[in-house]
Design a protein around this motif. Structure first.
Motif, PDB file in Angstrom:
ATOM      1  N   PRO A 189      -8.087  52.269  19.213  1.00 40.43           N
ATOM      2  CA  PRO A 189      -8.805  52.191  20.491  1.00 40.43           C
ATOM      3  C   PRO A 189      -8.597  53.406  21.384  1.00 40.43           C
ATOM      4  N   ALA A 190      -7.399  53.998  21.369  1.00 39.93           N
ATOM      5  CA  ALA A 190      -7.130  55.149  22.228  1.00 39.93           C
ATOM      6  C   ALA A 190      -8.005  56.339  21.871  1.00 39.93           C
ATOM      7  N   SER A 191      -8.484  56.385  20.613  1.00 36.89           N
ATOM      8  CA  SER A 191      -9.372  57.454  20.171  1.00 36.89           C
ATOM      9  C   SER A 191     -10.827  57.000  20.127  1.00 36.89           C
ATOM     10  N   ALA A 192     -11.115  55.861  20.756  1.00 35.06           N
ATOM     11  CA  ALA A 192     -12.465  55.296  20.768  1.00 35.06           C
ATOM     12  C   ALA A 192     -12.975  55.056  19.347  1.00 35.06           C
ATOM     13  N   LEU A 193     -12.071  54.589  18.455  1.00 37.24           N
ATOM     14  CA  LEU A 193     -12.433  54.301  17.073  1.00 37.24           C
ATOM     15  C   LEU A 193     -12.021  52.859  16.753  1.00 37.24           C
ATOM     16  N   PRO A 194     -12.766  51.875  17.232  1.00 40.49           N
ATOM     17  CA  PRO A 194     -12.410  50.479  16.986  1.00 40.49           C
ATOM     18  C   PRO A 194     -12.603  50.090  15.529  1.00 40.49           C
ATOM     19  N   PHE A 195     -12.031  48.963  15.159  1.00 40.22           N
ATOM     20  CA  PHE A 195     -12.186  48.427  13.805  1.00 40.22           C
ATOM     21  C   PHE A 195     -13.502  47.658  13.769  1.00 40.22           C
ATOM     22  N   GLN A 196     -14.568  48.320  13.308  1.00 42.36           N
ATOM     23  CA  GLN A 196     -15.889  47.703  13.331  1.00 42.36           C
ATOM     24  C   GLN A 196     -16.557  47.637  11.963  1.00 42.36           C
ATOM     25  N   SER A 197     -15.833  48.055  10.917  1.00 40.64           N
ATOM     26  CA  SER A 197     -16.323  47.908   9.548  1.00 40.64           C
ATOM     27  C   SER A 197     -15.123  47.759   8.627  1.00 40.64           C
ATOM     28  N   GLY A 198     -15.387  47.342   7.386  1.00 39.34           N
ATOM     29  CA  GLY A 198     -14.299  47.112   6.444  1.00 39.34           C
ATOM     30  C   GLY A 198     -13.919  45.642   6.397  1.00 39.34           C
ATOM     31  N   ARG A 199     -12.901  45.341   5.618  1.00 39.33           N
ATOM     32  CA  ARG A 199     -12.431  43.955   5.495  1.00 39.33           C
ATOM     33  C   ARG A 199     -11.008  43.953   4.960  1.00 39.33           C
ATOM     34  N   ILE A 200     -10.118  43.253   5.645  1.00 40.53           N
ATOM     35  CA  ILE A 200      -8.722  43.106   5.230  1.00 40.53           C
ATOM     36  C   ILE A 200      -8.415  41.627   5.126  1.00 40.53           C
ATOM     37  N   GLU A 201      -7.807  41.236   4.038  1.00 39.53           N
ATOM     38  CA  GLU A 201      -7.419  39.837   3.866  1.00 39.53           C
ATOM     39  C   GLU A 201      -5.901  39.738   3.810  1.00 39.53           C
ATOM     40  N   GLN A 202      -5.329  38.911   4.661  1.00 42.39           N
ATOM     41  CA  GLN A 202      -3.888  38.667   4.686  1.00 42.39           C
ATOM     42  C   GLN A 202      -3.605  37.273   4.145  1.00 42.39           C
ATOM     43  N   ARG A 203      -2.590  37.171   3.317  1.00 42.30           N
ATOM     44  CA  ARG A 203      -2.161  35.877   2.788  1.00 42.30           C
ATOM     45  C   ARG A 203      -0.652  35.750   2.941  1.00 42.30           C
ATOM     46  N   PHE A 204      -0.194  34.572   3.378  1.00 44.51           N
ATOM     47  CA  PHE A 204       1.225  34.269   3.482  1.00 44.51           C
ATOM     48  C   PHE A 204       1.493  32.977   2.707  1.00 44.51           C
ATOM     49  N   HIS A 205       2.537  33.009   1.871  1.00 44.55           N
ATOM     50  CA  HIS A 205       2.957  31.831   1.108  1.00 44.55           C
ATOM     51  C   HIS A 205       4.468  31.705   1.275  1.00 44.55           C
ATOM     52  N   LEU A 206       4.927  30.660   1.931  1.00 47.74           N
ATOM     53  CA  LEU A 206       6.368  30.442   2.120  1.00 47.74           C
ATOM     54  C   LEU A 206       6.715  29.075   1.556  1.00 47.74           C
ATOM     55  N   THR A 207       7.691  29.056   0.636  1.00 44.74           N
ATOM     56  CA  THR A 207       8.095  27.803   0.001  1.00 44.74           C
ATOM     57  C   THR A 207       9.608  27.652   0.064  1.00 44.74           C
ATOM     58  N   ARG A 208      10.051  26.399  -0.011  1.00 47.78           N
ATOM     59  CA  ARG A 208      11.485  26.099  -0.150  1.00 47.78           C
ATOM     60  C   ARG A 208      11.652  25.177  -1.351  1.00 47.78           C
ATOM     61  N   ASN A 209      12.437  25.651  -2.326  1.00 44.82           N
ATOM     62  CA  ASN A 209      12.596  24.919  -3.590  1.00 44.82           C
ATOM     63  C   ASN A 209      11.244  24.600  -4.221  1.00 44.82           C
ATOM     64  N   GLY A 210      10.311  25.512  -4.074  1.00 48.24           N
ATOM     65  CA  GLY A 210       8.995  25.336  -4.668  1.00 48.24           C
ATOM     66  C   GLY A 210       8.027  24.514  -3.838  1.00 48.24           C
ATOM     67  N   ARG A 211       8.502  23.914  -2.755  1.00 52.25           N
ATOM     68  CA  ARG A 211       7.632  23.104  -1.903  1.00 52.25           C
ATOM     69  C   ARG A 211       6.993  23.986  -0.835  1.00 52.25           C
ATOM     70  N   PRO A 212       5.698  23.930  -0.676  1.00 54.57           N
ATOM     71  CA  PRO A 212       5.051  24.785   0.330  1.00 54.57           C
ATOM     72  C   PRO A 212       5.392  24.348   1.749  1.00 54.57           C
ATOM     73  N   LEU A 213       5.783  25.313   2.577  1.00 51.31           N
ATOM     74  CA  LEU A 213       6.045  25.063   3.992  1.00 51.31           C
ATOM     75  C   LEU A 213       4.992  25.721   4.884  1.00 51.31           C
ATOM     76  N   TRP A 214       4.495  26.873   4.450  1.00 47.72           N
ATOM     77  CA  TRP A 214       3.525  27.611   5.265  1.00 47.72           C
ATOM     78  C   TRP A 214       2.622  28.404   4.327  1.00 47.72           C
ATOM     79  N   LEU A 215       1.360  28.016   4.275  1.00 47.40           N
ATOM     80  CA  LEU A 215       0.358  28.703   3.477  1.00 47.40           C
ATOM     81  C   LEU A 215      -0.764  29.127   4.411  1.00 47.40           C
ATOM     82  N   GLU A 216      -1.123  30.391   4.351  1.00 48.93           N
ATOM     83  CA  GLU A 216      -2.125  30.885   5.293  1.00 48.93           C
ATOM     84  C   GLU A 216      -2.963  31.974   4.640  1.00 48.93           C
ATOM     85  N   ARG A 217      -4.245  31.958   4.926  1.00 49.83           N
ATOM     86  CA  ARG A 217      -5.173  33.002   4.487  1.00 49.83           C
ATOM     87  C   ARG A 217      -5.988  33.425   5.695  1.00 49.83           C
TER      88      ARG A 217
END
Length: 302
Positions: free
Chosen positions: A175-203
């Motif tokens: 933004p400071a250079s007047a170049l906003p994020f207006q194209s492209g695509r980023i996908e974030q995924r989080f998988h947190l488990t305890r003893n194999g049991r899912p506690l937090w899954l996010e996409r």
């Protein structure tokens, strides 16, 4: 043509990875392990491929006063300083029983604009923490340039008595250079488990063409976001109260606990504000999680 020459129109061999078409793929990997030795945590495995390294491990906290092994601070180095089309980074780390590792980076990670083929980059991180092990995952922020395309996946596998505290800070565009994020695509995924049991899954897809990117029910037009998590707190509700009392008031953050995972979220427009919020939250949570004050990695001060 001699044995050392090739046609200028011929692509390099596939096994080299150095292509310049839509099939390019430049891989790098880092595989680490930490275990208690001689009163402190030692890095017992460090295997790398391509431009991923670890600066020598540090033990700035010494031995723990209660006799538990002192933390090993390790800085993950990616000399190129950012990801371009075709980059494929894989980071794996295992913390053995009773060990304590703090992993961070020396600078912000940059996600550059995709090439003319639109080839994506990939960054996959898998963190394993055995029983009685402790992991702090504290990378510096990620800066995504306009037009970046890629996938960032973080998997955390905990044992029954493991403890973990970490964060991810993402700034979109410049933004400071007047170049906003207006194209492209980023996908974030989080998988947190305890003893194999899912506690937090996010996409979370970050796509400026999608209504959720500007909708009040989604990204709301925010250019900076951060997520901090903590698992293994004895008094999670008390930790939430401590954060609400100790962090500066404002409309850009909130904290909650779900399935034993404390989650602090930031959504706003100031990268420094998000970073400082996470650092302050870490200083509040670390004594509650580990019985030790926060010890700032010296690389953050350079």
């Amino acid at each position: 043509m001699t044995a050392f020459e090739t046609s200028p129109d011929a692509p390099p061999p596939i096994e080299s990875g150095h292509r310049f078409d839509a099939d390019r793929r430049w891989a790098a990997s880092l595989d680490l392990a930490f275990a208690p030795r001689d009163g402190v945590t030692r890095m017992t495995r460090c295997r790398h491929l391509g431009p991923l390294r670890v600066q020598r491990p540090f033990h700035p906290e010494g031995r723990h006063a209660e006799g538990r092994p002192g933390a090993c601070h390790a800085y993950l180095l990616h000399p190129p300083g950012g990801l371009v089309s075709g980059d494929a980074l894989t980071i794996t780390a295992r913390v053995e029983p009773g060990a304590h590792a703090l992993l961070t980076t020396p600078a912000a990670n940059k996600l550059y604009r995709a090439d003319s083929h639109g080839v994506a980059w990939r960054q996959h991180t898998r963190l394993e923490v055995a029983d009685q092990g402790v992991l702090e995952w504290l990378p510096q922020e990620t800066l995504a340039f306009d037009g970046s395309r890629g996938e960032q996946c973080t998997t955390i596998a905990l044992g029954e008595t493991s403890r973990c505290l970490g964060w991810e800070v993402m700034a979109l565009g410049r933004p400071a250079s007047a170049l906003p994020f207006q194209s492209g695509r980023i996908e974030q995924r989080f998988h947190l488990t305890r003893n194999g049991r899912p506690l937090w899954l996010e996409r979370q897809p970050l796509d400026p063409r999608h209504p959720r990117f500007v909708g009040r029910w989604g990204q709301g037009g925010a250019s900076v976001q951060a997520t901090l998590w903590a698992v293994g707190l004895e008094d999670a509700a008390g930790a939430v109260d401590a954060l609400r009392e100790g962090l500066p008031e404002g409309p850009h953050w909130a904290v909650t606990v779900r399935h034993g995972v404390l989650l602090l979220r930031y959504l706003g427009a100031e990268r420094n504000e998000a970073w400082q919020l996470c650092c302050l939250a870490w200083s509040i949570l670390r004594p509650r999680l580990l019985g030790q004050p926060a010890h700032t990695p010296r690389i953050w001060l350079t």
